[in-house]
Scaffold this active site. Structure first.
Site, PDB file in Angstrom:
ATOM      1  N   GLN A  30       7.628  -1.355   1.866  1.00 29.41           N
ATOM      2  CA  GLN A  30       6.550  -0.422   1.562  1.00 29.41           C
ATOM      3  C   GLN A  30       6.608   0.104   0.139  1.00 29.41           C
ATOM      4  OE1 GLN A  30       7.868   3.764   3.232  1.00 29.41           O
ATOM      5  NE2 GLN A  30       8.375   2.119   4.668  1.00 29.41           N
ATOM      6  N   ARG A  34       1.054   9.106  -2.755  1.00 28.88           N
ATOM      7  CA  ARG A  34       0.534  10.364  -2.225  1.00 28.88           C
ATOM      8  C   ARG A  34      -0.970  10.349  -2.443  1.00 28.88           C
ATOM      9  NH1 ARG A  34       5.455  11.611  -4.311  1.00 28.88           N
ATOM     10  NH2 ARG A  34       6.833  12.688  -2.861  1.00 28.88           N
ATOM     11  N   GLU A  96       2.155   2.687   2.037  1.00 30.04           N
ATOM     12  CA  GLU A  96       2.287   3.921   2.804  1.00 30.04           C
ATOM     13  C   GLU A  96       1.511   5.001   2.066  1.00 30.04           C
ATOM     14  OE1 GLU A  96       5.721   7.272   3.795  1.00 30.04           O
ATOM     15  OE2 GLU A  96       6.294   5.364   2.902  1.00 30.04           O
ATOM     16  N   ASN A 100      -0.497  15.073   2.376  1.00 33.25           N
ATOM     17  CA  ASN A 100      -0.023  16.436   2.622  1.00 33.25           C
ATOM     18  C   ASN A 100      -1.243  17.262   2.984  1.00 33.25           C
ATOM     19  OD1 ASN A 100       2.867  16.185   1.885  1.00 33.25           O
ATOM     20  ND2 ASN A 100       1.980  15.538  -0.054  1.00 33.25           N
ATOM     21  N   ARG A 119       4.626   7.973 -18.935  1.00 32.83           N
ATOM     22  CA  ARG A 119       4.376   6.760 -18.156  1.00 32.83           C
ATOM     23  C   ARG A 119       5.575   6.462 -17.258  1.00 32.83           C
ATOM     24  NH1 ARG A 119      -0.243   4.001 -19.661  1.00 32.83           N
ATOM     25  NH2 ARG A 119      -1.100   4.764 -21.599  1.00 32.83           N
ATOM     26  N   HIS A 123       1.373   0.000 -11.200  1.00 31.29           N
ATOM     27  CA  HIS A 123       0.323  -0.474 -10.294  1.00 31.29           C
ATOM     28  C   HIS A 123       0.913  -1.307  -9.174  1.00 31.29           C
ATOM     29  CE1 HIS A 123       0.861  -3.876 -13.102  1.00 31.29           C
ATOM     30  NE2 HIS A 123       0.571  -4.625 -12.054  1.00 31.29           N
ATOM     31  N   MET A 154      -5.680 -10.551 -21.566  1.00 28.15           N
ATOM     32  CA  MET A 154      -5.288 -11.299 -20.370  1.00 28.15           C
ATOM     33  C   MET A 154      -6.527 -11.567 -19.529  1.00 28.15           C
ATOM     34  SD  MET A 154      -1.658  -9.546 -19.358  1.00 28.15           S
ATOM     35  CE  MET A 154      -1.305 -10.792 -18.150  1.00 28.15           C
ATOM     36  N   GLU A 169      -3.927  -4.163  -9.510  1.00 30.94           N
ATOM     37  CA  GLU A 169      -4.192  -5.420 -10.219  1.00 30.94           C
ATOM     38  C   GLU A 169      -4.777  -6.425  -9.234  1.00 30.94           C
ATOM     39  OE1 GLU A 169      -1.935  -8.878 -12.857  1.00 30.94           O
ATOM     40  OE2 GLU A 169      -0.769  -7.211 -12.046  1.00 30.94           O
TER      41      GLU A 169
END
Length: 176
Positions: A30, A34, A96, A100, A119, A123, A154, A169
């Site tokens: 997983q 959040r 997952e 909350n 950072r 992703h 890309m 992505e």
């Protein structure tokens, strides 16, 4: 600082250790995000991305719920709650979503996605059979794009955002 380069293939191979036999049954199961509002996230992950809700777990004493989703056939999801929970926890590469309780009604609530300073997390990635076809479908559904397949250096891959701003992505294994 001088010229900066990444690792050579040889150095990367040398740094990687042979897995210990005791880890042979380990499974990447997983990635947790959040989420602010499951009423927005669940339709996105199921209706837009085509995932299946594998199991929902509620923790009333701590006021949160977990939603495990993945690419499994809905007909394979066990009906018995205990069996369903164990089955869901044995699937590969699930997401997952952690909610909350109450965050959905807090206008100031948001989560850091890792794609702005500082950072960190970047992703998740979804392999699709046809990047352009998938992106046209996402566009038709009003999904926000970070990058479309024909944009940037890309070519042939895209980045979209989920309802909380997490990047996803979109790629094809044969064109990466």
């Amino acid at each position: 600082m001088g010229d900066v380069t990444g690792l050579s293939n040889a150095e990367a191979d040398e740094l990687c250790k042979k897995p210990d036999a005791s880890t042979k049954d380990f499974l990447f199961q997983q990635t947790m995000y959040r989420i602010k509002d499951p009423r927005r996230s669940l339709p996105f992950y199921t209706g837009v991305l085509g995932m299946t809700l594998l199991v929902k777990l509620d923790f009333p004493e701590a006021k949160f719920s977990l939603y495990f989703l993945g690419y499994e056939n809905a007909a394979d999801v066990p009906k018995d709650p205990k069996e369903r929970r164990s089955w869901a926890m044995s699937r590969k590469a699930t997401i997952e979503l952690t909610h909350n309780w109450g965050t959905e009604s807090d206008p100031d609530q948001s989560y850091h996605t890792g794609n702005s300073d500082p950072r960190g997390f970047g992703h998740i990635g979804l392999m699709v059979p046809d990047v352009n076809g998938a992106c046209q479908r996402f566009q038709d559904q009003g999904v926000e794009f970070i990058k479309k397949p024909e944009e940037g250096r890309m070519k042939g891959l895209a980045f979209i955002k989920d309802p909380d701003g997490y990047w996803i992505e979109i790629f094809n294994a044969h064109s990466v």
